[in-house]
Design a protein around this motif. Structure first.
Motif, PDB file in Angstrom:
ATOM      1  N   VAL A  31       2.216  -2.757  -3.404  1.00 18.66           N
ATOM      2  CA  VAL A  31       2.253  -1.565  -3.021  1.00 18.66           C
ATOM      3  C   VAL A  31       4.223  -0.660  -3.416  1.00 18.66           C
ATOM      4  N   ASN A  32       3.602   0.089  -4.774  1.00 17.79           N
ATOM      5  CA  ASN A  32       5.026   0.631  -4.955  1.00 17.79           C
ATOM      6  C   ASN A  32       5.218   1.508  -3.678  1.00 17.79           C
ATOM      7  N   ARG A  33       6.886   2.147  -4.001  1.00 15.13           N
ATOM      8  CA  ARG A  33       7.611   2.914  -3.508  1.00 15.13           C
ATOM      9  C   ARG A  33       7.169   4.889  -3.939  1.00 15.13           C
ATOM     10  N   GLY A  34       5.997   5.018  -2.865  1.00 12.34           N
ATOM     11  CA  GLY A  34       5.844   6.437  -3.057  1.00 12.34           C
ATOM     12  C   GLY A  34       4.315   6.524  -3.387  1.00 12.34           C
ATOM     13  N   ASP A  35       3.733   4.826  -3.453  1.00 12.37           N
ATOM     14  CA  ASP A  35       2.027   5.058  -3.557  1.00 12.37           C
ATOM     15  C   ASP A  35       1.460   5.583  -2.377  1.00 12.37           C
ATOM     16  N   VAL A 185     -11.497  16.006  12.085  1.00 11.01           N
ATOM     17  CA  VAL A 185     -11.257  15.262  10.854  1.00 11.01           C
ATOM     18  C   VAL A 185      -9.544  15.660  10.234  1.00 11.01           C
ATOM     19  N   GLY A 186     -10.196  17.180   9.739  1.00 18.01           N
ATOM     20  CA  GLY A 186      -9.495  18.263   8.571  1.00 18.01           C
ATOM     21  C   GLY A 186      -7.843  17.977   9.362  1.00 18.01           C
ATOM     22  N   GLU A 187      -7.480  18.609  10.679  1.00 20.21           N
ATOM     23  CA  GLU A 187      -6.335  18.918  10.862  1.00 20.21           C
ATOM     24  C   GLU A 187      -5.861  17.351  10.851  1.00 20.21           C
ATOM     25  N   VAL A 188      -5.871  16.348  11.026  1.00 28.16           N
ATOM     26  CA  VAL A 188      -5.561  15.101  10.610  1.00 28.16           C
ATOM     27  C   VAL A 188      -5.260  14.689   9.184  1.00 28.16           C
ATOM     28  N   LEU A 189      -6.112  14.991   8.242  1.00 31.60           N
ATOM     29  CA  LEU A 189      -5.588  14.564   6.686  1.00 31.60           C
ATOM     30  C   LEU A 189      -4.954  15.579   6.471  1.00 31.60           C
ATOM     31  N   ASP A 190      -4.549  16.969   6.916  1.00 26.36           N
ATOM     32  CA  ASP A 190      -3.706  17.534   6.534  1.00 26.36           C
ATOM     33  C   ASP A 190      -2.371  17.574   6.609  1.00 26.36           C
ATOM     34  N   VAL A 191      -2.478  16.806   7.998  1.00 28.62           N
ATOM     35  CA  VAL A 191      -1.068  15.768   8.095  1.00 28.62           C
ATOM     36  C   VAL A 191      -0.211  15.024   7.176  1.00 28.62           C
ATOM     37  N   MET A 192      -1.969  14.083   6.932  1.00 23.50           N
ATOM     38  CA  MET A 192      -1.340  12.864   6.075  1.00 23.50           C
ATOM     39  C   MET A 192      -0.838  13.891   4.683  1.00 23.50           C
ATOM     40  N   LYS A 193      -1.566  14.650   4.336  1.00 23.97           N
ATOM     41  CA  LYS A 193      -1.337  15.419   2.666  1.00 23.97           C
ATOM     42  C   LYS A 193      -0.177  15.785   2.338  1.00 23.97           C
ATOM     43  N   ARG A 194       0.377  16.241   4.233  1.00 24.53           N
ATOM     44  CA  ARG A 194       1.888  16.678   3.649  1.00 24.53           C
ATOM     45  C   ARG A 194       2.902  15.471   3.370  1.00 24.53           C
ATOM     46  N   LEU A 195       2.578  14.212   4.534  1.00 25.69           N
ATOM     47  CA  LEU A 195       2.917  12.936   4.143  1.00 25.69           C
ATOM     48  C   LEU A 195       3.540  12.365   3.381  1.00 25.69           C
ATOM     49  N   ALA A 196       2.321  12.831   2.147  1.00 23.44           N
ATOM     50  CA  ALA A 196       2.161  12.300   0.456  1.00 23.44           C
ATOM     51  C   ALA A 196       3.082  12.863  -0.724  1.00 23.44           C
ATOM     52  N   LYS A 197       2.688  14.220   0.239  1.00 23.29           N
ATOM     53  CA  LYS A 197       3.621  14.902  -0.766  1.00 23.29           C
ATOM     54  C   LYS A 197       5.064  15.086  -0.460  1.00 23.29           C
ATOM     55  N   GLN A 198       5.371  14.789   0.700  1.00 20.44           N
ATOM     56  CA  GLN A 198       6.487  14.472   0.237  1.00 20.44           C
ATOM     57  C   GLN A 198       7.425  13.468  -0.084  1.00 20.44           C
ATOM     58  N   GLY A 199       6.268  12.038  -0.244  1.00 20.51           N
ATOM     59  CA  GLY A 199       6.843  10.832  -0.850  1.00 20.51           C
ATOM     60  C   GLY A 199       6.527   9.793   0.344  1.00 20.51           C
ATOM     61  N   MET A 200       5.829  10.079   1.225  1.00 19.42           N
ATOM     62  CA  MET A 200       6.371   9.295   2.182  1.00 19.42           C
ATOM     63  C   MET A 200       5.375   8.010   1.003  1.00 19.42           C
ATOM     64  N   THR A 201       5.376   6.540   1.436  1.00 20.44           N
ATOM     65  CA  THR A 201       4.458   5.517   0.912  1.00 20.44           C
ATOM     66  C   THR A 201       3.236   5.038   1.942  1.00 20.44           C
ATOM     67  N   GLY A 216      -4.756  10.017  -3.006  1.00 17.69           N
ATOM     68  CA  GLY A 216      -4.405   8.733  -3.736  1.00 17.69           C
ATOM     69  C   GLY A 216      -3.784   8.989  -4.446  1.00 17.69           C
ATOM     70  N   ASN A 217      -3.140   8.220  -5.407  1.00 15.15           N
ATOM     71  CA  ASN A 217      -2.733   7.715  -6.573  1.00 15.15           C
ATOM     72  C   ASN A 217      -3.255   6.049  -7.273  1.00 15.15           C
ATOM     73  N   ARG A 218      -3.895   5.818  -6.045  1.00 12.86           N
ATOM     74  CA  ARG A 218      -4.803   4.119  -6.469  1.00 12.86           C
ATOM     75  C   ARG A 218      -5.185   4.687  -5.734  1.00 12.86           C
ATOM     76  N   VAL A 219      -7.042   4.042  -6.048  1.00 11.83           N
ATOM     77  CA  VAL A 219      -7.286   3.490  -4.992  1.00 11.83           C
ATOM     78  C   VAL A 219      -8.713   1.965  -5.247  1.00 11.83           C
ATOM     79  N   ILE A 220      -8.236   1.321  -4.537  1.00 15.88           N
ATOM     80  CA  ILE A 220      -8.804   0.176  -4.623  1.00 15.88           C
ATOM     81  C   ILE A 220     -10.454  -0.011  -3.392  1.00 15.88           C
ATOM     82  N   PHE A 221     -11.441  -0.583  -4.286  1.00 14.73           N
ATOM     83  CA  PHE A 221     -12.758  -0.911  -3.638  1.00 14.73           C
ATOM     84  C   PHE A 221     -12.618  -2.376  -3.054  1.00 14.73           C
ATOM     85  N   MET A 222     -12.411  -2.785  -1.976  1.00 17.17           N
ATOM     86  CA  MET A 222     -13.000  -4.206  -1.158  1.00 17.17           C
ATOM     87  C   MET A 222     -14.737  -4.550  -1.043  1.00 17.17           C
TER      88      MET A 222
END
Length: 253
Positions: A31-35, A185-201, A216-222
């Motif tokens: 997991v890289n910084r900013g991922d 669901v949307g209101e929670v995903l919106d917060v997560m999207k903002r975090l991602a834009k701010q560079g949070m790993t 996502g910048n990387r998607v893993i299928f398990m």
């Protein structure tokens, strides 16, 4: 070790019943910084076990988890001293399906408890930071409310900013929207999207394919405790290679 690798996972295994059940069966990933790494897969594929292993909520059977240069699966750190796993956990924010808020404490008290107790932050400073974080998710006016007075979506937004109050280096999300009513669901995903834009790993286990594709910048299928495919969202969703992934996507998209 290069500084952009925040977490390195090598050959991680988690077995139950003397190896009869292989929840994780040799998982290796960085997991890289900013991922924003999104983990998808069917129920029981090992996604949550993997996520919970990253901060040792699940103790692996074998393998290494190197977080910021320290193998946290070892009893002792590089200096030979006993490893303080709680110190490392402070740098990993964790958000669960269920919000885990203290019902008898106000939202503000829920927010300030860990910074004051664990980090020794003064009450005034902790409250100021908490109110600022609540403001970021549109809940500053609910600081004096109790969890029972909030909707599921509001509680999950509080759970996210409560984790952020500890100023973590990475945020781990374990199906953060799966316990919510669809309209929340949307209101929670919106917060997560903002975090991602701010560079949070972020490492996110989710069933929300739209979020995986968009944020996502990387998607893993398990599946069956293994990583079967990893790619950019555009490639993974448009050109899945693994037959099991093709079958999975045909059912969920």
């Amino acid at each position: 070790m290069t500084s952009d690798k925040l977490i390195q996972v090598h050959d991680l295994k988690k077995y139950y019943n003397n190896g009869a059940i292989k929840a994780l069966d040799g998982v290796s990933v960085d997991v890289n910084r900013g991922d924003v790494m999104v983990i998808i897969g069917p129920s029981g594929s090992g996604k949550s076990t993997f996520l919970r292993s990253l901060n040792l909520l699940e103790v692996p059977t074998a393998g290494e988890i190197i977080f910021e240069g320290v193998d946290i699966t070892k009893k002792r750190g590089p200096d030979g001293k006993k490893l303080d796993i709680d110190k490392h956990r402070q740098k990993m924010g964790m958000v669960f399906q269920h919000f885990n808020l203290f019902p008898h404490k106000t939202i503000l008290q829920n927010m300030t408890l860990a910074p004051m107790k664990v980090k020794g932050v003064g009450q005034a400073e902790a409250e100021q930071k908490a109110l600022e974080l609540l403001g970021r998710v549109g809940l500053a006016d609910r600081a004096g409310a109790y969890p029972i007075q909030l909707s599921g979506g509001q509680k999950q937004r509080v759970a996210i900013v409560r984790a952020l109050a500890m100023e973590p280096d990475v945020m781990l999300f374990d199906e953060p929207t799966s316990a919510l009513d669809p309209e929340m669901v949307g209101e929670v995903l919106d917060v997560m999207k903002r975090l991602a834009k701010q560079g949070m790993t972020m490492v996110v286990v989710t069933h929300e394919m739209g979020f995986a594709r968009e944020v996502g910048n990387r998607v893993i299928f398990m599946d069956e405790g293994k990583i079967l495919e990893e790619n950019s969202p555009a490639e993974l969703f448009a050109h899945p290679q693994n037959p099991r992934l093709q079958d999975f996507l045909s059912k969920v998209l």
